[in-house]
Scaffold this motif. Structure first.
Motif, PDB file in Angstrom:
ATOM      1  N   GLY A   1       7.930  18.129  47.988  1.00 37.87           N
ATOM      2  CA  GLY A   1       7.570  18.254  49.396  1.00 37.87           C
ATOM      3  C   GLY A   1       7.917  17.030  50.197  1.00 37.87           C
ATOM      4  N   ASP A   2       7.642  17.123  51.509  1.00 43.16           N
ATOM      5  CA  ASP A   2       7.735  15.943  52.363  1.00 43.16           C
ATOM      6  C   ASP A   2       6.396  15.209  52.263  1.00 43.16           C
ATOM      7  OD1 ASP A   2       6.015  17.494  53.907  1.00 43.16           O
ATOM      8  OD2 ASP A   2       7.287  17.534  55.686  1.00 43.16           O
ATOM      9  N   SER A   3       6.253  14.126  53.019  1.00 47.92           N
ATOM     10  CA  SER A   3       5.042  13.306  52.870  1.00 47.92           C
ATOM     11  C   SER A   3       3.785  14.108  53.195  1.00 47.92           C
ATOM     12  CB  SER A   3       5.090  12.095  53.802  1.00 47.92           C
ATOM     13  OG  SER A   3       6.312  11.453  53.692  1.00 47.92           O
ATOM     14  N   LEU A   4       3.863  14.962  54.204  1.00 49.41           N
ATOM     15  CA  LEU A   4       2.683  15.732  54.607  1.00 49.41           C
ATOM     16  C   LEU A   4       2.297  16.727  53.517  1.00 49.41           C
ATOM     17  CD1 LEU A   4       0.556  16.668  56.630  1.00 49.41           C
ATOM     18  CD2 LEU A   4       2.265  18.179  57.637  1.00 49.41           C
TER      19      LEU A   4
ATOM     20  N   HIS B   1       5.302   3.695  47.104  1.00 51.40           N
ATOM     21  CA  HIS B   1       3.958   3.148  46.962  1.00 51.40           C
ATOM     22  C   HIS B   1       2.950   3.704  47.973  1.00 51.40           C
ATOM     23  CE1 HIS B   1       0.833  -0.041  47.196  1.00 51.40           C
ATOM     24  NE2 HIS B   1       0.948   0.029  45.895  1.00 51.40           N
ATOM     25  N   PHE B   2       3.360   3.788  49.270  1.00 50.05           N
ATOM     26  CA  PHE B   2       2.364   4.228  50.259  1.00 50.05           C
ATOM     27  C   PHE B   2       1.913   5.664  49.968  1.00 50.05           C
ATOM     28  CE2 PHE B   2       6.291   5.536  52.540  1.00 50.05           C
ATOM     29  CZ  PHE B   2       5.961   6.837  52.888  1.00 50.05           C
ATOM     30  N   MET B   3       2.801   6.470  49.372  1.00 54.30           N
ATOM     31  CA  MET B   3       2.431   7.856  49.062  1.00 54.30           C
ATOM     32  C   MET B   3       1.377   7.881  47.944  1.00 54.30           C
ATOM     33  SD  MET B   3       6.166   9.631  49.105  1.00 54.30           S
ATOM     34  CE  MET B   3       7.142   9.635  50.604  1.00 54.30           C
TER      35      MET B   3
ATOM     36  N   VAL C   1       2.335   7.645  58.154  1.00 52.82           N
ATOM     37  CA  VAL C   1       1.801   7.435  56.796  1.00 52.82           C
ATOM     38  C   VAL C   1       2.608   6.406  56.014  1.00 52.82           C
ATOM     39  CG1 VAL C   1       0.602   9.639  56.474  1.00 52.82           C
ATOM     40  CG2 VAL C   1       3.020   9.445  55.880  1.00 52.82           C
ATOM     41  N   ASN C   2       3.822   6.125  56.463  1.00 53.43           N
ATOM     42  CA  ASN C   2       4.647   5.101  55.806  1.00 53.43           C
ATOM     43  C   ASN C   2       4.087   3.720  56.168  1.00 53.43           C
ATOM     44  OD1 ASN C   2       6.055   7.549  55.957  1.00 53.43           O
ATOM     45  ND2 ASN C   2       8.039   6.542  55.785  1.00 53.43           N
ATOM     46  N   SER C   3       2.921   3.418  55.624  1.00 54.27           N
ATOM     47  CA  SER C   3       2.228   2.175  55.958  1.00 54.27           C
ATOM     48  C   SER C   3       1.236   1.870  54.839  1.00 54.27           C
ATOM     49  CB  SER C   3       1.475   2.338  57.289  1.00 54.27           C
ATOM     50  OG  SER C   3       0.626   3.468  57.244  1.00 54.27           O
TER      51      SER C   3
ATOM     52  N   VAL D   1      17.371   3.261  55.994  1.00 56.18           N
ATOM     53  CA  VAL D   1      18.309   4.367  55.720  1.00 56.18           C
ATOM     54  C   VAL D   1      18.648   5.097  57.028  1.00 56.18           C
ATOM     55  CG1 VAL D   1      18.586   6.568  54.496  1.00 56.18           C
ATOM     56  CG2 VAL D   1      17.365   4.680  53.395  1.00 56.18           C
ATOM     57  N   HIS D   2      17.628   5.483  57.775  1.00 52.85           N
ATOM     58  CA  HIS D   2      17.875   6.337  58.944  1.00 52.85           C
ATOM     59  C   HIS D   2      18.418   5.591  60.158  1.00 52.85           C
ATOM     60  CE1 HIS D   2      15.264   8.947  56.494  1.00 52.85           C
ATOM     61  NE2 HIS D   2      16.069   9.875  56.971  1.00 52.85           N
ATOM     62  N   THR D   3      18.148   4.272  60.261  1.00 51.74           N
ATOM     63  CA  THR D   3      18.704   3.549  61.427  1.00 51.74           C
ATOM     64  C   THR D   3      20.220   3.447  61.332  1.00 51.74           C
ATOM     65  OG1 THR D   3      17.794   1.633  60.307  1.00 51.74           O
ATOM     66  CG2 THR D   3      17.013   2.005  62.518  1.00 51.74           C
TER      67      THR D   3
ATOM     68  N   SER E   1      11.239  16.660  60.030  1.00 49.20           N
ATOM     69  CA  SER E   1      10.967  16.082  58.710  1.00 49.20           C
ATOM     70  C   SER E   1      11.885  16.678  57.642  1.00 49.20           C
ATOM     71  CB  SER E   1       9.519  16.377  58.321  1.00 49.20           C
ATOM     72  OG  SER E   1       9.408  17.741  57.960  1.00 49.20           O
ATOM     73  N   THR E   2      11.811  16.169  56.447  1.00 50.44           N
ATOM     74  CA  THR E   2      12.648  16.688  55.355  1.00 50.44           C
ATOM     75  C   THR E   2      12.348  18.173  55.106  1.00 50.44           C
ATOM     76  OG1 THR E   2      11.020  15.737  53.838  1.00 50.44           O
ATOM     77  CG2 THR E   2      13.032  14.506  54.187  1.00 50.44           C
ATOM     78  N   GLU E   3      11.084  18.533  55.192  1.00 48.54           N
ATOM     79  CA  GLU E   3      10.716  19.950  54.986  1.00 48.54           C
ATOM     80  C   GLU E   3      11.332  20.808  56.102  1.00 48.54           C
ATOM     81  OE1 GLU E   3       8.910  20.259  52.155  1.00 48.54           O
ATOM     82  OE2 GLU E   3       8.608  22.414  52.319  1.00 48.54           O
TER      83      GLU E   3
HETATM   84  P1  13P Z   1       9.107  12.946  55.379  1.00 41.94           P
HETATM   85  O1  13P Z   1       8.745  13.076  53.967  1.00 41.94           O
HETATM   86  O2  13P Z   1       7.888  13.008  56.256  1.00 41.94           O
HETATM   87  O3  13P Z   1      10.182  13.840  55.850  1.00 41.94           O
HETATM   88  O4  13P Z   1       9.610  11.436  55.620  1.00 41.94           O
HETATM   89  C1  13P Z   1      10.692  10.883  55.037  1.00 41.94           C
HETATM   90  C2  13P Z   1      10.461   9.523  54.533  1.00 41.94           C
HETATM   91  O5  13P Z   1      11.091   8.601  54.911  1.00 41.94           O
HETATM   92  C3  13P Z   1       9.488   9.330  53.503  1.00 41.94           C
HETATM   93  O6  13P Z   1       9.484   8.026  53.197  1.00 41.94           O
END
Ligand code: 13P
Ligand code: SF4
Length: 390
Positions: free
Chosen positions: A54-57, A78-80, A136-138, A235-237, A275-277
């Protein structure tokens, strides 16, 4: 970064087939005592073992759906794993196969810098409503600060609804100072979402933690509706409008779909962002023959290309960048961790202290209330489904 002692040599020398057999055997031995969660950016030779992907959510929601599991092995960063520990039932243990799997974006918002920003904004605007929000990436400490100050977490999968909630709460003006959303640590997700929800760019300021008052005048801060922490995903920037221009020239009719961690101009130039999902869903549901340029981490892009031969799927970023920390989770780490669990030894447990977890949980609970699971939790994937590319 936490220190990961080297995995015993013997695991590094195992042929792929034996590694596979041993992971599968350890998984079978542990049975319902174990749940493996896999983020979409994991490599194929790891995600094939995930009971849930899944994605983070989705992973945060799913981590709570397996109370019978004694161990949650998080194939992610780690944050996950910290988030899963905060949400776990008492006694459940969350493990990260490689302690070096952090997130550079999360590391851009150290708690002392964040506290300084928060205190400065509070004293500049003592009567205003300030709503803190963290992606949540924190770190758990930042989630706790947010929970302590009546704010909320968000992910890229629920940013529209959760940021919408915050903007509604922070919509007034007090003593010449606007109410504010203060968003950590990804400036791009914050800016892209606030703009989509109708906040003009000139009502957003950036807070650069290396500058006095984040690099802003007191007046600019008083006027701002949104304060964006100066953080980003490495990665995304990388995804630029030039990539979008090139791909449109090379593939007429292409649909460009990007993650909202991409910069503002790139998201504006794309056809879709989510998001990825969200990305997976749109590609799955598209008409066969659709051409897609996907702006996200390369392992997901390659997997989508393999799973959807009926579509043409290319990476938006010509350098096909991977997330170096997600990549740290390897089948060798997984085999070592699972066989040690079978032997009764627990490694790499991620724990959050009680006080931090209490406040961080408030910010996560509010987020989960604002983004209920659309359907009941899925059943874990069966062993025969655990095949490469799945
Ligand atoms: P999602 O999982 O919310 O799509 O985020 C991608 C991400 O960068 C997770 O670190
Ligand atoms: Fe962090 Fe970016 Fe990697 Fe996600 S892709 S874990 S935000 S560095």
């Amino acid at each position: 970064m936490l220190f990961q002692p080297p995995v015993p040599e013997a695991y590094l020398r195992l042929p792929a087939a034996e590694l596979h057999e041993r992971i599968a055997a350890a998984k079978a031995e542990l049975g319902a005592r174990l749940t493996i969660l896999g983020h979409h950016y994991q490599r194929d030779d790891v995600i094939r073992y995930a009971d849930f992907t899944g994605d983070s959510l989705k992973l945060a929601q799913l981590s709570m759906s397996r109370p019978e599991a004694d161990f949650i092995v998080f194939c992610g960063v780690h944050f996950m794993a910290e988030g899963a520990d905060i949400l776990a039932r008492p006694g459940q243990q969350v493990l990260l196969p490689d302690l070096g799997a952090g997130c550079s974006m999360a590391d851009m918002a150290g708690i002392e810098d964040v506290e300084e920003c928060w205190d400065a904004l509070r004293s500049l605007c003592p009567s205003s409503t300030l709503v803190p929000m963290t992606y949540v990436n924190s770190a758990a400490s930042l989630k706790a600060l947010v929970g302590h100050n009546d704010g909320c977490c968000c992910t890229s999968g629920n940013a529209d609804s959760v940021i919408g909630w915050a903007l509604n709460r922070a919509a007034g003006d007090h003593d010449g100072c606007r109410d504010k959303l203060v968003f950590f640590p990804d400036q791009h997700l914050g800016r892209n979402t606030c703009y989509k929800l109708g906040v003009p760019l000139d009502q957003m300021v950036i807070w650069d933690p290396t500058q006095e008052l984040g690099g802003n005048s007191p007046e600019a801060l008083r006027r701002a509706r949104v304060v964006l922490w100066k953080g980003h995903c490495s990665v995304h920037t990388r995804m630029t409008t030039e990539h979008v221009r090139q791909v449109r020239a090379e593939y007429p009719g292409v649909k460009v779909i990007v993650h909202p961690e991409c910069p503002f101009d790139t998201v504006q130039a794309a056809d879709l962002a989510g998001s990825t999902e969200f990305i997976i869903k749109h590609i799955k549901e598209a008409e066969p023959g659709t051409i897609w340029a996907v702006g996200t981490e390369i392992h997901l892009v390659q997997r989508l290309a393999r799973q959807h031969p009926e579509q043409t799927i290319v990476s938006l970023d010509d350098c096909r960048c991977q997330c170096a920390t997600m990549f740290r989770i390897s089948p060798q780490h997984l085999a070592w961790m699972l066989e040690e669990l079978v032997a009764g030894r627990v490694h790499n447990r991620i724990t959050v202290d009680q006080e931090t977890a209490h406040w961080a949980r408030k910010s996560l609970d509010r987020m989960l209330e604002l983004s209920p699971m659309p359907t009941a939790a899925p059943a874990p994937r069966r062993q025969q489904e655990l095949v490469p590319g799945a």
